[in-house]
Design an enzyme around this catalytic site. Structure first.
Site, short mmCIF file in Angstrom:
data_model
loop_
_atom_site.label_atom_id
_atom_site.label_comp_id
_atom_site.label_asym_id
_atom_site.label_seq_id
_atom_site.Cartn_x
_atom_site.Cartn_y
_atom_site.Cartn_z
N ARG A 96 -34.01 62.04 3.23
CA ARG A 96 -33.93 60.63 2.87
C ARG A 96 -33.61 60.48 1.39
NH1 ARG A 96 -38.54 61.24 6.12
NH2 ARG A 96 -38.54 60.06 8.09
N LYS A 121 -41.79 60.07 3.73
CA LYS A 121 -42.00 58.71 4.20
C LYS A 121 -43.13 58.63 5.22
CE LYS A 121 -39.61 54.81 6.37
NZ LYS A 121 -38.33 54.34 6.96
N HIS A 182 -27.79 56.08 3.91
CA HIS A 182 -28.74 56.44 4.96
C HIS A 182 -28.02 56.87 6.24
CE1 HIS A 182 -32.80 56.60 6.58
NE2 HIS A 182 -32.38 55.98 7.66
N ARG A 185 -28.06 60.52 7.06
CA ARG A 185 -29.22 61.08 7.78
C ARG A 185 -28.95 61.06 9.28
NH1 ARG A 185 -34.66 62.28 7.85
NH2 ARG A 185 -35.98 61.14 9.32
N HIS A 209 -38.72 63.15 11.41
CA HIS A 209 -38.92 61.96 12.22
C HIS A 209 -40.36 61.92 12.70
CE1 HIS A 209 -34.49 61.81 12.38
NE2 HIS A 209 -34.67 60.52 12.63
N TYR A 218 -30.64 60.76 20.45
CA TYR A 218 -29.66 61.79 20.11
C TYR A 218 -29.41 62.77 21.24
CZ TYR A 218 -30.24 60.27 15.25
OH TYR A 218 -30.27 59.54 14.09
#
Length: 227
Positions: A96, A121, A182, A185, A209, A218
């Site tokens: 990130r 995060k 972003h 990512r 994640h 995905y």
């Protein structure tokens, strides 16, 4: 005295103020947690949670913008050396913006081909493996024993990205064709599914994640492999 109808009214107020669906849901999560703590820790077992029965705003579909053919080379050519290395690292690691901004040389180990992120995060530190391309790009910077790798704040990264993107002729803003930092990512995570045999837990360990559900969108990229 707080009822579900009161919470629903506040949701409408926040929507009228232009707050995003995600922001509203975060507000509701804090309020819901308050009632949970009151029930479990404050002896208010009979208290009902008014948030539980309220219809929450649906989250918008996540951005699906991929880097198109020619865009990656164009934006690297338009960026200065430091920013070009940062962009390569973003695509190779799925890091990130804030993680890239806070990266220090103390946490980069080129010999073991990894870097350590003590603060992320989701609140969990993680170790990120470095691909040959990531190693090569980092080697283009003057390696130090300490200090910031890129000497850029999060806002500084945004500004440098905006200049490189504009110079490369790639749209900005919020349209479907716009390319955000972003989005790299998303590109990186997509490539992990398309180009490697890493399993879901291994990819999650790299990308950071918070849940496997966030990676579920995905899995369609491996249809051919599954067949």
């Amino acid at each position: 005295e707080i009822r579900s109808v009161d919470v629903a009214g506040v949701i409408k107020e926040m929507e009228g103020e232009g707050k995003s669906e995600n922001t509203i849901r975060l507000h509701l999560a804090v309020l819901s947690h308050l009632f949970t703590v009151a029930q479990s820790d404050w002896g208010m077992e009979s208290l009902e949670n008014p948030v539980a029965r309220v219809r929450k705003p649906k989250l918008p579909k996540g951005r699906e913008r991929r880097v198109k053919e020619g865009e990656f080379g164009a934006i690297l050519a338009a960026a200065d050396m430091r920013m070009a290395v940062l962009i390569v690292l973003a695509v190779e690691t799925a890091m990130r913006r804030e993680e890239l901004a806070s990266l220090t040389w103390e946490n980069v180990d080129l010999q073991s081909r990894s870097l350590f992120l003590p603060k992320t995060k989701n609140g969990e530190p993680r170790t990120v493996p470095l691909s040959p391309a990531a190693i090569e790009s980092l080697s283009m910077l003057p390696v130090k024993t300490s200090g910031s790798v890129f000497d850029l704040t999060s806002d500084g990264i945004d500004s440098a990205w905006g200049r490189a993107r504009a110079a490369a002729g790639i749209p900005g803003g919020w349209g479907e064709d716009a390319l955000h930092l972003h989005d790299l990512r998303h590109e990186a995570t997509s490539r992990f599914f398309e180009r490697t045999d890493l399993d879901l837990m291994e990819i999650r360990a790299i990308t950071g994640h918070k849940s496997l559900q966030m990676l579920a969108r995905y899995t369609h990229l491996r249809t051919a492999n599954l067949a």
